[in-house]
Design a protein around this motif. Sequence first.
Motif, mmCIF file in Angstrom:
data_model
loop_
_atom_site.group_PDB
_atom_site.id
_atom_site.type_symbol
_atom_site.label_atom_id
_atom_site.label_comp_id
_atom_site.label_asym_id
_atom_site.label_seq_id
_atom_site.Cartn_x
_atom_site.Cartn_y
_atom_site.Cartn_z
ATOM 1 N N PHE A 1 4.667 10.280 -10.741
ATOM 2 C CA PHE A 1 3.286 10.773 -10.744
ATOM 3 C C PHE A 1 2.849 11.156 -12.159
ATOM 4 C CE2 PHE A 1 0.666 14.633 -10.778
ATOM 5 C CZ PHE A 1 -0.505 14.129 -10.227
ATOM 6 N N LEU A 2 3.719 11.794 -12.900
ATOM 7 C CA LEU A 2 3.381 12.171 -14.275
ATOM 8 C C LEU A 2 3.191 10.940 -15.159
ATOM 9 C CD1 LEU A 2 5.832 15.192 -14.714
ATOM 10 C CD2 LEU A 2 3.352 15.287 -14.433
ATOM 11 N N LEU A 3 4.007 9.924 -14.942
ATOM 12 C CA LEU A 3 3.843 8.685 -15.706
ATOM 13 C C LEU A 3 2.513 8.010 -15.371
ATOM 14 C CD1 LEU A 3 7.445 7.172 -15.511
ATOM 15 C CD2 LEU A 3 6.352 8.257 -17.480
ATOM 16 N N LEU A 4 2.146 8.023 -14.099
ATOM 17 C CA LEU A 4 0.855 7.460 -13.714
ATOM 18 C C LEU A 4 -0.297 8.251 -14.340
ATOM 19 C CD1 LEU A 4 1.338 6.626 -9.910
ATOM 20 C CD2 LEU A 4 1.584 5.120 -11.875
ATOM 21 N N PHE A 5 -0.145 9.568 -14.396
ATOM 22 C CA PHE A 5 -1.182 10.399 -15.016
ATOM 23 C C PHE A 5 -1.355 10.015 -16.486
ATOM 24 C CE2 PHE A 5 -2.471 14.039 -17.524
ATOM 25 C CZ PHE A 5 -3.587 14.499 -16.841
ATOM 26 N N ALA A 6 -0.246 9.866 -17.206
ATOM 27 C CA ALA A 6 -0.326 9.484 -18.614
ATOM 28 C C ALA A 6 -0.969 8.113 -18.774
ATOM 29 C CB ALA A 6 1.071 9.494 -19.231
ATOM 30 N N SER A 7 -0.652 7.190 -17.867
ATOM 31 C CA SER A 7 -1.236 5.852 -17.923
ATOM 32 C C SER A 7 -2.740 5.899 -17.722
ATOM 33 C CB SER A 7 -0.583 4.955 -16.866
ATOM 34 O OG SER A 7 -1.214 3.690 -16.809
ATOM 35 N N ALA A 8 -3.193 6.663 -16.735
ATOM 36 C CA ALA A 8 -4.631 6.753 -16.469
ATOM 37 C C ALA A 8 -5.360 7.537 -17.557
ATOM 38 C CB ALA A 8 -4.863 7.400 -15.101
ATOM 39 N N PHE A 9 -4.739 8.578 -18.072
ATOM 40 C CA PHE A 9 -5.380 9.421 -19.077
ATOM 41 C C PHE A 9 -5.641 8.654 -20.369
ATOM 42 C CE2 PHE A 9 -5.352 12.723 -22.409
ATOM 43 C CZ PHE A 9 -6.336 13.563 -21.924
ATOM 44 N N SER A 10 -4.762 7.721 -20.698
ATOM 45 C CA SER A 10 -4.910 6.968 -21.945
ATOM 46 C C SER A 10 -5.617 5.633 -21.764
ATOM 47 C CB SER A 10 -3.524 6.719 -22.562
ATOM 48 O OG SER A 10 -2.691 6.017 -21.652
ATOM 49 N N ALA A 11 -6.002 5.276 -20.525
ATOM 50 C CA ALA A 11 -6.688 4.004 -20.287
ATOM 51 C C ALA A 11 -8.065 4.029 -20.947
ATOM 52 C CB ALA A 11 -6.806 3.737 -18.787
ATOM 53 N N TYR A 12 -8.465 2.884 -21.497
ATOM 54 C CA TYR A 12 -9.723 2.853 -22.254
ATOM 55 C C TYR A 12 -10.624 1.672 -21.884
ATOM 56 C CZ TYR A 12 -12.671 1.250 -26.088
ATOM 57 O OH TYR A 12 -13.714 0.752 -26.821
ATOM 58 N N ALA A 13 -10.080 0.451 -21.924
ATOM 59 C CA ALA A 13 -10.918 -0.745 -21.879
ATOM 60 C C ALA A 13 -11.695 -0.871 -20.571
ATOM 61 C CB ALA A 13 -10.065 -1.997 -22.105
ATOM 62 N N THR A 14 -11.068 -0.541 -19.446
ATOM 63 C CA THR A 14 -11.751 -0.658 -18.159
ATOM 64 C C THR A 14 -12.946 0.283 -18.097
ATOM 65 O OG1 THR A 14 -9.664 -1.236 -17.075
ATOM 66 C CG2 THR A 14 -11.462 -0.500 -15.670
ATOM 67 N N ALA A 15 -12.750 1.535 -18.486
ATOM 68 C CA ALA A 15 -13.856 2.499 -18.481
ATOM 69 C C ALA A 15 -14.923 2.117 -19.491
ATOM 70 C CB ALA A 15 -13.316 3.898 -18.771
ATOM 71 N N ALA A 16 -14.518 1.566 -20.639
ATOM 72 C CA ALA A 16 -15.495 1.169 -21.658
ATOM 73 C C ALA A 16 -16.390 0.045 -21.165
ATOM 74 C CB ALA A 16 -14.769 0.749 -22.931
ATOM 75 N N ALA A 17 -15.847 -0.852 -20.340
ATOM 76 C CA ALA A 17 -16.647 -1.947 -19.804
ATOM 77 C C ALA A 17 -17.638 -1.473 -18.746
ATOM 78 C CB ALA A 17 -15.733 -3.020 -19.215
ATOM 79 N N LEU A 18 -17.325 -0.373 -18.060
ATOM 80 C CA LEU A 18 -18.190 0.136 -16.988
ATOM 81 C C LEU A 18 -19.169 1.192 -17.480
ATOM 82 C CD1 LEU A 18 -15.518 0.469 -14.152
ATOM 83 C CD2 LEU A 18 -17.280 -1.286 -14.349
ATOM 84 N N PHE A 19 -18.762 1.992 -18.475
ATOM 85 C CA PHE A 19 -19.598 3.088 -18.984
ATOM 86 C C PHE A 19 -19.899 2.824 -20.461
ATOM 87 C CE2 PHE A 19 -17.008 4.708 -15.556
ATOM 88 C CZ PHE A 19 -17.891 5.439 -14.783
ATOM 89 N N SER A 20 -20.632 1.779 -20.736
ATOM 90 C CA SER A 20 -20.859 1.375 -22.125
ATOM 91 C C SER A 20 -21.759 2.350 -22.881
ATOM 92 C CB SER A 20 -21.485 -0.027 -22.163
ATOM 93 O OG SER A 20 -22.702 -0.041 -21.423
ATOM 94 N N GLN A 21 -22.597 3.076 -22.172
ATOM 95 C CA GLN A 21 -23.552 3.967 -22.840
ATOM 96 C C GLN A 21 -23.258 5.443 -22.610
ATOM 97 O OE1 GLN A 21 -25.787 2.684 -24.888
ATOM 98 N NE2 GLN A 21 -25.170 0.607 -24.327
ATOM 99 N N ARG A 22 -22.176 5.766 -21.919
ATOM 100 C CA ARG A 22 -21.874 7.164 -21.610
ATOM 101 C C ARG A 22 -20.449 7.494 -22.021
ATOM 102 N NH1 ARG A 22 -22.875 8.212 -15.521
ATOM 103 N NH2 ARG A 22 -22.221 6.044 -15.311
ATOM 104 N N SER A 23 -20.276 8.582 -22.745
ATOM 105 C CA SER A 23 -18.952 9.017 -23.194
ATOM 106 C C SER A 23 -18.452 10.116 -22.265
ATOM 107 C CB SER A 23 -19.007 9.505 -24.645
ATOM 108 O OG SER A 23 -19.444 8.479 -25.507
ATOM 109 N N ILE A 24 -18.151 9.736 -21.027
ATOM 110 C CA ILE A 24 -17.736 10.741 -20.048
ATOM 111 C C ILE A 24 -16.234 10.985 -20.078
ATOM 112 C CG2 ILE A 24 -19.673 10.156 -18.552
ATOM 113 C CD1 ILE A 24 -17.651 8.671 -16.776
ATOM 114 N N LEU A 25 -15.480 10.102 -20.739
ATOM 115 C CA LEU A 25 -14.042 10.258 -20.867
ATOM 116 C C LEU A 25 -13.687 10.435 -22.339
ATOM 117 C CD1 LEU A 25 -12.814 7.434 -18.444
ATOM 118 C CD2 LEU A 25 -13.166 9.849 -17.911
#
Length: 283
Positions: free
Chosen positions: A209-233
Amino acid sequence: MAKHRQELGTLATTLPFFAYTACFLLAPTVIVIVGAFQDRSGNFTLANFNKMFEANTIAAFGTSILVSLASSLIGAVVGALASYALVIGAKPNGLLRRMVSAISSVLAQFGGVMLAFAFIATIGINGIGTMLIKTLTGYTVNPNWLSSLPGLVTIYCYFQIPLMIIIFLPASIRSVHSARGMRIPRWQHVPVLTRVACPILAPRFISAFLLLFASAFSAYATAAALFSQRSILVPLMIQGAMRNELDPNQQGFAQVLAFAMIIVVAIVMLLSHAVEKRAGRWQ
């Protein structure tokens, strides 16, 4: 001489790995940490940390932690149940287990812009799934759903669940084999599996679970493609700070944000290592 040759051979085989780690992990980390305490002229400063406690920065960290916790919890629970069911219900060398392992290995690496595009093409505004649902049921899927936090959590689960299966499947196999190695009547298998396997798997589950948390916390490209105009992460806020051409101090602020992310991931990794170490000592 034979011993020295063996040591030199071991060093020669591990040297490329350490060189790769130094170039692509240690060096960038050092650059980020040093840059967080420097101004544009290279002088020491703490001014880069001034925006760390602003409302939008705290909100970005809170949103990143919330999305990471939600996707990690869903991915860990679903992946653990799938792994355990696969071990109990599928043959060790059967087609089903091999297919699930192979598919999980592929999907765990399927992320970034391609993953975002796959969801947009499927359940986006004009996606195939959206049109099909509207044709069959008359229901129109909310076009903004993919650009919301529940949509982002759902997309993250797409690679979190396969990653959990890859991590958790070996531990499930060992725990079930340990329980089945006990000579007990068949009707007692389920209670014994629960009492023996669960204590063995609990530390592994927490670590995964902790490894999954680190993976999600550092993910960038997927969120950048969906939230191109909002810096919510936080990763999106780093992107916005690096691309800001109006305020030259934003570059230092971006390194401060990256430094804070390194601290969070390091704490999570230390916790995961502590859980694994305790589990290995107990076993």
